[in-house]
Write an enzyme that holds these catalytic residues in place. Structure first.
Site, PDB file in Angstrom:
ATOM      1  N   GLU A  11      63.256  48.942  47.704  1.00 44.31           N
ATOM      2  CA  GLU A  11      63.591  49.392  46.345  1.00 44.31           C
ATOM      3  C   GLU A  11      64.918  50.113  46.498  1.00 44.31           C
ATOM      4  O   GLU A  11      64.978  51.241  46.977  1.00 44.31           O
ATOM      5  CB  GLU A  11      62.531  50.347  45.797  1.00 44.31           C
ATOM      6  CG  GLU A  11      62.817  50.702  44.348  1.00 44.31           C
ATOM      7  CD  GLU A  11      62.373  52.099  43.919  1.00 44.31           C
ATOM      8  OE1 GLU A  11      62.354  52.363  42.708  1.00 44.31           O
ATOM      9  OE2 GLU A  11      62.082  52.946  44.791  1.00 44.31           O
ATOM     10  N   ASP A  44      59.853  52.458  49.281  1.00 49.27           N
ATOM     11  CA  ASP A  44      60.216  53.285  48.136  1.00 49.27           C
ATOM     12  C   ASP A  44      61.609  53.880  48.344  1.00 49.27           C
ATOM     13  O   ASP A  44      61.923  54.368  49.438  1.00 49.27           O
ATOM     14  CB  ASP A  44      59.180  54.419  48.010  1.00 49.27           C
ATOM     15  CG  ASP A  44      59.316  55.174  46.714  1.00 49.27           C
ATOM     16  OD1 ASP A  44      59.177  54.549  45.652  1.00 49.27           O
ATOM     17  OD2 ASP A  44      59.556  56.401  46.760  1.00 49.27           O
TER      18      ASP A  44
END
Ligand code: NOJ
Length: 516
Positions: free
Chosen positions: A247, A194
């Site tokens: 990401e 993330d």
């Protein structure tokens, strides 16, 4: 190319809360997913990525983690996870977890200890004294990036329930190395990281000078690369060809390429294409730019058109007039039939590209975004933190319709769903599309099947029309018509088309594949 599995794999993204619910609480669970593993195998994907399923108070539905080495009891806990992993592997499906290293939940024991005044725990977060917030940084969900805890402020790049870690503290780095090992030891095949570009902030926390869209002081700092290099070493140390998928939101493709250097991340999503509207020139330039700048570094591309943070492709590409919203979540009038047609075409184009592809759950059924959720049902923190200016991301997270009718359209054994499903959801139900010729589901299945035989680099095929994007890989040619006129293709044997057209023709707003 060293032939790693992840280089051309197709991964299905599971937003577990909304996939399938077996215990009737209106929230999806691991058993619901396990019982549908054959569904994923039949669709033809190679693996799945699970959005965070750790214990979490749910301020950002799992992206606020309170225990990194456990599974939330509402999803079935660790025993259910182990069963899922074993059953997925028995079907040759890989499993990727989601790791959230930038921030944790305010309920995490470290943050609780920090609030209780433990000096060592405080050093693991970013606390600053003062009458006013220490700087002018903004939370990605709206409002200031600082909240008050006692006399001090703490930094949270997202919700106030998601305090940012202080990555300049070696204890934080050591902790996440253990977490990585925990999941790799348990048998997962990879980790999606993330906001992998955000862990470090400028050490002095200066004001963000001009409020440009991208706060360069709060992300993409050089120190982050050392962390990712260490993680790559850990992953490689297992000798199981594990992957790490970043990401990474950075302003330019060459910034992204830095994260994909040979000793850093094996993969990072290529969001540039996701940001393109339905426009041939934009698609061509984005694909070309990615291949030139990323592939030139030796890395492969990781393509995606949809995920749990953006509007579904049907509604993005079917937007005929824009009123408001950021590029990933534009709002306005949507022509759903046109959107479905374009989304099918975009999916085929995507699946023909060299590299790996991530598909978001529900896209295989051509599911539109739910743009008109009742305001009182909205749960994304973006909605309230933006002062209800940004509708947020709930509309792509509505529990899946499996059946055309019945309680919760087959999502749950009960009528409950954690976000309300609209009445029209049944029209896009998944199960009736299975085996139905021409359905969006069957188009995905067939495209995934053909894709297994596609190989080699992309070679552009010059087209005499600007609204046509055509390329070949080996003996497969992919032709996409973005405009409203059919396009004659006098060569090749037709393999698959996202919309019917006469022989030797590609229909408007469609993609067709040919053997050449
Ligand atoms: C990116 C995730 O994809 C998004 O859903 C989440 O809200 C933020 N990171 C914060 O963790």
């Amino acid at each position: 190319m060293n032939g790693s599995w992840w280089q051309d794999t197709v991964v299905y993204q599971v937003y577990l809360r909304s996939f399938a619910d077996t215990d009737g609480d209106g929230v999806g669970d691991l058993e619901g997913l396990r019982l549908r593993l054959d569904y994923l195998r039949d669709l033809g994907v190679d693996g799945l990525w699970l959005n965070p399923i750790y214990p979490s108070p749910g301020a950002d539905h799992g992206y606020d983690v309170s225990d990194y080495t456990d599974i939330d009891a509402r999803y079935g806990g660790l025993p259910a996870f182990d069963r899922l992993l074993a059953d997925a592997h028995a079907r040759d499906l890989r499993v990727l977890m989601d790791l959230v290293p930038n921030h944790c939940s305010a309920a995490h024991p470290w943050f609780q200890a920090a609030l209780a005044g433990d000096p060592a725990a405080r050093e693991r977060f970013i606390f600053r004294p003062g009458a006013r917030p220490p700087n002018n940084w903004r939370s990605a969900f709206g409002g200031p990036a600082w909240s008050k805890a006692g006399d001090e402020w703490y930094l949270h790049s997202f919700d106030a329930g998601q305090p940012d870690f202080n990555w300049r503290n070696p204890e934080v780095a050591a902790y996440f190395e253990e977490v990585l090992r925990f999941w790799f030891d348990r048998g997962v095949d990879g980790i999606r990281i993330d906001v992998a570009h955000m862990m470090f902030k400028h050490a002095d926390l200066p004001d963000w000078p001009d409020h440009a869209e991208y706060n360069i002081l709060a992300q993409n700092q050089p120190e982050v690369h050392d962390v990712l290099r260490r993680w790559r070493k850990i992953a490689d140390g297992y000798g199981r060809d594990l992957t790490l998928v970043g990401e990474v939101w950075v302003p330019a493709i060459d910034d992204l390429a830095l994260y994909l250097r040979p000793d850093e991340l094996p993969q990072a999503f290529y969001f540039d294409l996701l940001l393109c509207p339905w426009d041939a020139a934009r698609f061509r330039a984005s694909i070309g730019g990615g291949l030139e700048q990323i592939a030139a570094t030796g890395a492969t591309l990781t393509w995606t058109l949809a995920n749990h943070d953006v509007h579904r492709t049907v509604s993005r590409y079917g937007l005929v007039s824009y009123t408001d919203g950021p590029p990933t979540r534009p709002r306005g009038t949507v022509d759903v039939a046109l959107g479905v047609r374009r989304a099918r075409a975009a999916m085929m184009l995507l699946l023909a590209l060299p590299g790996s592809v991530y598909l978001y759950q529900g896209e295989e059924a051509g599911l539109p975004e739910v743009l008109d959720l009742p305001d009182e049902a909205r749960q994304d923190p973006t909605w309230l933190r933006s002062g209800t200016a940004d509708y947020g991301r709930d509309g792509c997270r509505v529990p899946l319709p499996w059946t055309a009718s019945g309680p919760s359209f087959g999502f749950s054994s009960s009528e409950r769903t954690w976000l309300p499903q609209p009445d029209w959801f049944g029209e896009f139900a998944i199960e009736p599309q299975i085996g139905r010729p021409g359905s969006t589901w069957e188009l995905h299945r067939r495209a995934l099947e053909i894709r297994r035989g596609i190989g080699g680099p992309l070679e552009w095929i010059p087209a005499d029309r600007r609204d046509v994007v055509a390329f070949r890989r080996g003996d497969l040619a992919s032709v996409t018509v973005f405009g409203d006129e059919p396009y004659a293709v006098p060569w090749g044997e037709p393999l698959l088309a996202s919309a019917d057209a006469g022989p030797g023709t590609v229909a408007p707003s469609s993609t067709a594949w040919f053997r050449v």
